[in-house]
Design an enzyme around this catalytic site. Structure first.
Site, short mmCIF file in Angstrom:
data_model
loop_
_atom_site.label_atom_id
_atom_site.label_comp_id
_atom_site.label_asym_id
_atom_site.label_seq_id
_atom_site.Cartn_x
_atom_site.Cartn_y
_atom_site.Cartn_z
N GLU A 114 0.83 -1.20 0.00
CA GLU A 114 0.00 0.00 0.00
C GLU A 114 0.87 1.26 0.00
OE1 GLU A 114 -4.10 -1.46 2.18
OE2 GLU A 114 -2.36 -0.97 3.44
N GLU A 134 -4.64 -9.62 3.07
CA GLU A 134 -5.50 -9.34 4.23
C GLU A 134 -6.72 -10.24 4.31
OE1 GLU A 134 -3.14 -5.53 3.69
OE2 GLU A 134 -3.97 -7.11 2.43
#
Length: 258
Positions: A114, A134
């Protein structure tokens, strides 16, 4: 500027920020997030800085994401409303005012990827692995990973986020996520070369391109309005005149940023 967990180096018109927690796979704790944010703010406030290069120490990982040990211990890992944390969040959304080039010397997963997604250009080591895993842990990439579709085709973005599968640097280049893939020992030099080429250009024109190209993907309506703004600013600027004059005189332009 330096701290044992991050290093900041000036290279002419460039700032090079190095995540320096290799023993923790450069995981993001509160101090490191604040240091990144402070470096972003300093680069934006210095008219002599034309680009920021973000890299990491060690050869195992660029960044493994949030430091879960620090989070579990109650440490502020970027959630409080401070100028540094806000600057860090802008970085993860690609909203830093200067161009940012990511130099991923090693693996980047979860929050580490990210962080790279907030960069304008990304250079990746050919041995590195990447992913947004995730969902495999009952979560989702809530730090900006779901915006990956701004950079790659929708179907591939959905595949990566819904499966959580890892992918290679070569695959990242193939889908258009990375701008270059090199041996690990050439990643930083390649990123700096990109940054120097950007820094050599007119700063107003660079700022216009950075904002308008991103808006053309995320908010086309706003991009149209901002296009008119930038046309008025850039084409009437002293730098526009200097660029044309330098071209005719066969010399390097001297930019003023106005």
């Amino acid at each position: 500027m330096s701290d044992e967990e991050f290093l900041v180096e000036s290279r002419g018109a460039l700032t090079v920020l190095t995540l320096n927690r290799p023993q923790a796979r450069n995981a993001l704790n509160g101090n490191l997030i604040a240091g990144i944010g402070a470096t972003v703010l300093a680069a934006e406030q210095d008219p002599e800085i034309r680009a920021l290069v973000l890299t990491a120490a060690g050869d195992k990982a660029f960044c493994s994401g949030m430091d879960l040990r620090a989070f579990a211990g109650g440490e502020d890992v970027g959630f409080s409303d401070t100028p540094e944390n806000r600057a860090f969040q802008r970085l993860t959304r690609g909203k830093v005012e200067v161009p940012v080039i990511g130099a991923a010397n090693g693996t980047a997963v979860g929050g580490g990827l990210e962080l790279l997604l907030g960069c304008d250009l990304i250079v990746a080591a050919d041995t590195a692995k990447f992913g947004l895993p995730e969902v495999q842990r009952g979560l989702f990439p809530g730090g900006g990973g779901t915006y990956i579709a701004e950079r790659i085709p929708l179907g591939i973005a959905l595949q990566l986020t819904l499966t959580g599968d890892y992918f290679t640097a070569a695959r990242g280049y193939e889908i258009g996520l990375f701008n270059a893939v090199t041996p690990a020992d050439q990643v930083l030099d390649t990123a700096i070369a990109f940054a120097e080429r950007i820094a050599a250009n007119g700063p107003l024109g660079v700022a216009a391109c950075k904002e308008l190209v991103r808006l053309s993907v995320t908010d086309p309506g706003k991009a149209t309005d901002r296009l008119r703004h930038w046309q008025g600013v850039v084409f009437a600027s002293a730098d526009a005149e200097e660029g044309a004059t330098a071209f005719m005189e066969k010399r390097e332009p001297v930019w003023q940023g106005k």
